[in-house]
Design an enzyme around this catalytic site. Structure first.
Site, PDB file in Angstrom:
ATOM      1  N   PHE A   1       9.745   2.967  -4.073  1.00 51.79           N
ATOM      2  CA  PHE A   1       9.753   4.429  -3.039  1.00 51.79           C
ATOM      3  C   PHE A   1      10.006   3.042  -1.527  1.00 51.79           C
ATOM      4  CE2 PHE A   1       7.484   7.031  -6.238  1.00 51.79           C
ATOM      5  CZ  PHE A   1       8.868   7.932  -5.919  1.00 51.79           C
TER       6      PHE A   1
ATOM      7  N   THR B   1       8.764   2.860  -9.943  1.00 52.91           N
ATOM      8  CA  THR B   1       9.875   3.627  -9.490  1.00 52.91           C
ATOM      9  C   THR B   1       9.221   2.643  -7.459  1.00 52.91           C
ATOM     10  OG1 THR B   1       9.899   5.711 -10.207  1.00 52.91           O
ATOM     11  CG2 THR B   1      11.104   5.204  -7.861  1.00 52.91           C
TER      12      THR B   1
END
Length: 314
Positions: free
Chosen positions: A217, A215
């Site tokens: 960010f 992921t």
């Protein structure tokens, strides 16, 4: 060729460059404000979730523990609002996952708020099935996790149709909820760190279907932070609703030798079947070719916004 001819060429070149920058005060002023801005010492940093959330892990990794206060928020929008009102100096929110795709809430919020991306952090996501001590996989009939957590473990969940999938605001919050329920038929999907923090057992580890599950960010601030190390630019724009308009905009990247890393569309809510386009490209806002391309794009788009210039996460 005589000296006078060279001066004539220089004058024409100077005039040409000035014309390219015409009406670009909006861009230049933002850049000027952000040049040589760096991360504030001992900042207050906000993230979405509770301790044990992947957002907290991204914050730890990016800031390397150098903050005065780390503040958890219930929602992405709460992080944006806290940053705007000045109760935090930076906000950390997810923007895309390598398995489940974009986090559209983040795209929509960053377009609507006057904030800038000043950094990014990529975190490897390893999902696990977590339950109360003594629980067994065959006993689980409800599983709580963030929608992305459920999406990223869909192959495992398909093998266990008895497990009802219940979306939750955050993976770590789901763990907290399961711990409070004290019911061995309930489980959460989250990190091993979250299991440790909330006293849960790991019933099955690494249940995500993509072993290269990451992921990304983004780190948000109220001003751009532009240094010589910045090598990635994010923008958002929309185009005239005419044939070839997006093609013409993308041509400015190619013509100025800029590498387009990504483009993502989001609906323009005021008009059906029209879209905003979020684009990431390689470059630094202090580069002349970048400024020329962005100035031309701004002139040709009904809406244009620079979202930030920052260093790519490896």
């Amino acid at each position: 060729m005589g000296e006078a001819d060279y001066k004539g060429i220089t004058a024409r070149l100077k005039l040409s460059i000035e014309n390219l920058y015409q009406h670009s005060d909006y861009i230049l002023n933002q850049i000027e404000e952000g040049i040589n801005e760096t991360v504030k010492p001992s900042p207050r940093v906000g993230y979405q979730g509770v301790p044990g959330a992947y957002g907290e892990e991204a914050t730890y990794t990016y800031f390397k523990g150098q903050w005065s206060e780390l503040i958890a928020h219930d929602s992405f929008e709460d992080v944006f609002e806290a940053l705007l009102e000045g109760s935090i100096d930076y906000g950390v929110v997810p923007i895309e996952n390598s398995s489940a795709g974009e986090v559209f809430d983040t795209y929509d919020l960053i377009k609507e708020h006057q904030l800038y991306i000043v950094g990014e952090q990529t975190i490897k996501i390893e999902h696990n099935l977590l339950g109360l001590k003594g629980a067994k996989i065959e006993d689980i009939n409800e599983v709580y996790s963030h929608p992305q957590g459920l999406s990223q473990t869909k192959a495992f969940l398909k093998e266990h149709p008895k497990m009802k999938q219940i979306p939750y605001i955050n993976t770590a919050t789901a763990c907290q909820h399961v711990a409070e329920l004290k019911d061995t038929s309930k489980a959460a999907i989250a990190s091993k760190r979250a299991a440790s923090l909330y006293g849960l057992d790991i019933l099955k580890s690494n249940i995500h279907f993509n072993k290269n599950n990451f992921t990304r960010f983004i780190v948000l601030a109220r001003k751009m932070h532009i240094t010589d190390e910045c090598d990635k630019i994010s923008i958002v724009f929309n185009t005239a609703h005419t044939s070839g308009s997006l093609y013409n905009i993308l041509g400015h990247f190619a013509y100025n030798g800029l590498n387009l890393l990504k483009i993502q569309s989001r609906p323009l809510l005021e008009k059906k079947w029209e879209y905003y386009f979020f684009a990431d490209l390689e470059g630094n806002l202090q580069d002349v070719n970048v400024l020329i391309a962005l100035s031309k794009i701004k002139d040709e788009c009904p809406y244009f916004k620079i979202l930030g210039n920052y260093k790519q996460s490896k």
